[in-house]
Write a protein that holds these residues in place. Structure first.
Motif, PDB file in Angstrom:
ATOM      1  N   THR A 196      -5.889  -5.653  14.307  1.00 40.67           N
ATOM      2  CA  THR A 196      -6.601  -5.129  13.140  1.00 40.67           C
ATOM      3  C   THR A 196      -5.967  -3.834  12.650  1.00 40.67           C
ATOM      4  OG1 THR A 196      -8.654  -6.107  13.942  1.00 40.67           O
ATOM      5  CG2 THR A 196      -8.857  -4.381  12.287  1.00 40.67           C
ATOM      6  N   GLN A 197      -5.643  -2.942  13.577  1.00 40.73           N
ATOM      7  CA  GLN A 197      -5.019  -1.673  13.207  1.00 40.73           C
ATOM      8  C   GLN A 197      -3.641  -1.890  12.596  1.00 40.73           C
ATOM      9  OE1 GLN A 197      -5.171   0.691  16.786  1.00 40.73           O
ATOM     10  NE2 GLN A 197      -7.405   0.771  16.742  1.00 40.73           N
ATOM     11  N   SER A 198      -2.903  -2.859  13.106  1.00 40.51           N
ATOM     12  CA  SER A 198      -1.577  -3.166  12.557  1.00 40.51           C
ATOM     13  C   SER A 198      -1.692  -3.691  11.128  1.00 40.51           C
ATOM     14  CB  SER A 198      -0.873  -4.194  13.444  1.00 40.51           C
ATOM     15  OG  SER A 198       0.363  -4.548  12.908  1.00 40.51           O
ATOM     16  N   LEU A 199      -2.676  -4.548  10.884  1.00 44.49           N
ATOM     17  CA  LEU A 199      -2.895  -5.071   9.533  1.00 44.49           C
ATOM     18  C   LEU A 199      -3.270  -3.941   8.568  1.00 44.49           C
ATOM     19  CD1 LEU A 199      -4.858  -8.364  10.306  1.00 44.49           C
ATOM     20  CD2 LEU A 199      -2.509  -8.148   9.465  1.00 44.49           C
ATOM     21  N   ARG A 200      -4.132  -3.033   9.021  1.00 43.65           N
ATOM     22  CA  ARG A 200      -4.503  -1.885   8.183  1.00 43.65           C
ATOM     23  C   ARG A 200      -3.293  -1.011   7.865  1.00 43.65           C
ATOM     24  NH1 ARG A 200     -10.026  -0.691  10.775  1.00 43.65           N
ATOM     25  NH2 ARG A 200      -8.753   0.019  12.477  1.00 43.65           N
ATOM     26  N   ARG A 201      -2.456  -0.771   8.883  1.00 41.31           N
ATOM     27  CA  ARG A 201      -1.253   0.049   8.699  1.00 41.31           C
ATOM     28  C   ARG A 201      -0.286  -0.605   7.711  1.00 41.31           C
ATOM     29  NH1 ARG A 201      -1.152   1.273  13.791  1.00 41.31           N
ATOM     30  NH2 ARG A 201       0.067  -0.535  14.397  1.00 41.31           N
ATOM     31  N   ASP A 202      -0.105  -1.935   7.833  1.00 44.42           N
ATOM     32  CA  ASP A 202       0.779  -2.658   6.917  1.00 44.42           C
ATOM     33  C   ASP A 202       0.261  -2.599   5.486  1.00 44.42           C
ATOM     34  OD1 ASP A 202       2.406  -3.292   9.038  1.00 44.42           O
ATOM     35  OD2 ASP A 202       1.688  -5.359   9.230  1.00 44.42           O
ATOM     36  N   LEU A 203      -1.038  -2.775   5.306  1.00 44.93           N
ATOM     37  CA  LEU A 203      -1.637  -2.708   3.973  1.00 44.93           C
ATOM     38  C   LEU A 203      -1.432  -1.323   3.363  1.00 44.93           C
ATOM     39  CD1 LEU A 203      -3.338  -3.964   1.714  1.00 44.93           C
ATOM     40  CD2 LEU A 203      -5.372  -3.210   2.966  1.00 44.93           C
ATOM     41  N   LYS A 204      -1.660  -0.290   4.158  1.00 44.74           N
ATOM     42  CA  LYS A 204      -1.474   1.078   3.678  1.00 44.74           C
ATOM     43  C   LYS A 204      -0.008   1.331   3.321  1.00 44.74           C
ATOM     44  CE  LYS A 204      -2.658   5.819   4.852  1.00 44.74           C
ATOM     45  NZ  LYS A 204      -3.256   6.705   5.850  1.00 44.74           N
ATOM     46  N   SER A 205       0.912   0.807   4.117  1.00 44.33           N
ATOM     47  CA  SER A 205       2.346   0.978   3.834  1.00 44.33           C
ATOM     48  C   SER A 205       2.730   0.286   2.538  1.00 44.33           C
ATOM     49  CB  SER A 205       3.186   0.421   4.978  1.00 44.33           C
ATOM     50  OG  SER A 205       3.026   1.188   6.129  1.00 44.33           O
ATOM     51  N   ARG A 206       2.201  -0.917   2.318  1.00 41.36           N
ATOM     52  CA  ARG A 206       2.509  -1.646   1.079  1.00 41.36           C
ATOM     53  C   ARG A 206       1.950  -0.907  -0.135  1.00 41.36           C
ATOM     54  NH1 ARG A 206       1.274  -6.237   4.134  1.00 41.36           N
ATOM     55  NH2 ARG A 206      -0.742  -6.445   3.143  1.00 41.36           N
ATOM     56  N   LYS A 207       0.733  -0.373  -0.026  1.00 39.81           N
ATOM     57  CA  LYS A 207       0.154   0.384  -1.138  1.00 39.81           C
ATOM     58  C   LYS A 207       0.982   1.633  -1.423  1.00 39.81           C
ATOM     59  CE  LYS A 207      -4.696  -0.940  -0.913  1.00 39.81           C
ATOM     60  NZ  LYS A 207      -6.076  -0.465  -0.675  1.00 39.81           N
ATOM     61  N   THR A 208       1.410   2.302  -0.373  1.00 42.13           N
ATOM     62  CA  THR A 208       2.222   3.503  -0.539  1.00 42.13           C
ATOM     63  C   THR A 208       3.582   3.148  -1.141  1.00 42.13           C
ATOM     64  OG1 THR A 208       1.130   4.533   1.341  1.00 42.13           O
ATOM     65  CG2 THR A 208       3.227   5.477   0.666  1.00 42.13           C
ATOM     66  N   ALA A 209       4.203   2.076  -0.670  1.00 43.59           N
ATOM     67  CA  ALA A 209       5.520   1.676  -1.168  1.00 43.59           C
ATOM     68  C   ALA A 209       5.462   1.281  -2.644  1.00 43.59           C
ATOM     69  CB  ALA A 209       6.067   0.515  -0.338  1.00 43.59           C
ATOM     70  N   SER A 210       4.323   0.760  -3.092  1.00 40.28           N
ATOM     71  CA  SER A 210       4.218   0.344  -4.496  1.00 40.28           C
ATOM     72  C   SER A 210       4.226   1.531  -5.446  1.00 40.28           C
ATOM     73  CB  SER A 210       2.954  -0.491  -4.706  1.00 40.28           C
ATOM     74  OG  SER A 210       1.802   0.309  -4.603  1.00 40.28           O
ATOM     75  N   THR A 211       3.959   2.719  -4.937  1.00 40.92           N
ATOM     76  CA  THR A 211       3.961   3.908  -5.789  1.00 40.92           C
ATOM     77  C   THR A 211       5.263   4.704  -5.678  1.00 40.92           C
ATOM     78  OG1 THR A 211       2.975   5.310  -4.088  1.00 40.92           O
ATOM     79  CG2 THR A 211       1.458   4.128  -5.552  1.00 40.92           C
ATOM     80  N   LYS A 212       6.227   4.168  -4.940  1.00 38.23           N
ATOM     81  CA  LYS A 212       7.485   4.881  -4.721  1.00 38.23           C
ATOM     82  C   LYS A 212       8.267   4.992  -6.033  1.00 38.23           C
ATOM     83  CE  LYS A 212      11.778   4.651  -2.141  1.00 38.23           C
ATOM     84  NZ  LYS A 212      12.581   3.837  -1.232  1.00 38.23           N
ATOM     85  N   VAL A 213       8.800   6.159  -6.261  1.00 40.21           N
ATOM     86  CA  VAL A 213       9.608   6.411  -7.451  1.00 40.21           C
ATOM     87  C   VAL A 213      11.038   6.660  -6.997  1.00 40.21           C
ATOM     88  CG1 VAL A 213       9.972   7.951  -9.413  1.00 40.21           C
ATOM     89  CG2 VAL A 213       7.651   7.402  -8.680  1.00 40.21           C
ATOM     90  N   ASP A 214      11.989   5.944  -7.592  1.00 43.87           N
ATOM     91  CA  ASP A 214      13.400   6.125  -7.254  1.00 43.87           C
ATOM     92  C   ASP A 214      13.989   7.141  -8.230  1.00 43.87           C
ATOM     93  OD1 ASP A 214      15.997   5.997  -6.500  1.00 43.87           O
ATOM     94  OD2 ASP A 214      16.196   3.822  -6.703  1.00 43.87           O
ATOM     95  N   PHE A 215      14.032   8.400  -7.817  1.00 45.56           N
ATOM     96  CA  PHE A 215      14.485   9.464  -8.699  1.00 45.56           C
ATOM     97  C   PHE A 215      15.963   9.339  -9.042  1.00 45.56           C
ATOM     98  CE2 PHE A 215      10.620  11.302  -6.916  1.00 45.56           C
ATOM     99  CZ  PHE A 215       9.988  11.686  -8.083  1.00 45.56           C
ATOM    100  N   PHE A 216      16.763   8.781  -8.130  1.00 45.76           N
ATOM    101  CA  PHE A 216      18.184   8.599  -8.416  1.00 45.76           C
ATOM    102  C   PHE A 216      18.355   7.625  -9.581  1.00 45.76           C
ATOM    103  CE2 PHE A 216      22.273   6.473  -7.781  1.00 45.76           C
ATOM    104  CZ  PHE A 216      23.110   7.580  -7.869  1.00 45.76           C
TER     105      PHE A 216
END
Length: 151
Positions: free
Chosen positions: A122-142
């Motif tokens: 359960t904790q791994s699934l929560r961590r993966d979901l949080k990582s995906r949400k965070t990655a979706s907001t990533k901005v590639d400044f280069f």
């Protein structure tokens, strides 16, 4: 010996991250909850958090966090310990109880290991979901600087 210590550290980390509701559910699923006595009843206090900039940076004080700790002993002499962030004394109590159950022999270990593996999943699934949400907001400044119109 080292393998057992690492395994117990993993169990303790999973129990510390588990919510009180998850631990209550696992506790209610136990067929026979063993009686225990307190070695150290749950008590809340503050711990100092330290940070470090990079791998070689100087350590500095970040702030303080509330934590709860407790220790208990089962009727057969097995001891369980718990440290958890926050002030939820029941969460620390249940974590200490499961810690003690994981150290016992027999059928209770398999039941407790099942609880730990489910909590870990359960904790791994929560961590993966949080990582995906965070990655979706990533901005590639280069890429943004490359796409700029020349002056």
């Amino acid at each position: 010996m080292r393998n057992h210590v690492e395994e117990r550290q993993r169990w303790m980390a999973v129990l510390a991250r588990a919510s009180c509701q998850e631990l209550e559910q696992a506790y209610s699923d136990l067929s026979d909850a063993p009686p225990y006595v307190w070695l150290r009843p749950p008590e809340s206090g503050l711990v100092l958090l330290r940070g470090q900039a990079g791998e070689t940076g100087t350590s500095f004080n970040v702030g303080e966090a509330t934590m709860t700790r407790c220790a208990l002993k089962l009727a057969d002499g097995t001891m369980g310990f718990a440290f958890s962030l926050g002030r939820d004394q029941r969460q620390a109590e249940l974590a200490a109880l499961f810690d003690a159950l994981l150290q016992r022999g027999g059928e209770t270990v398999s039941v407790a290991l099942k609880v730990i593996s489910e909590l870990e999943r359960t904790q791994s699934l929560r961590r993966d979901l949080k990582s995906r949400k965070t990655a979706s907001t990533k901005v590639d400044f280069f890429a943004m600087t490359q796409a700029r119109e020349p002056e």
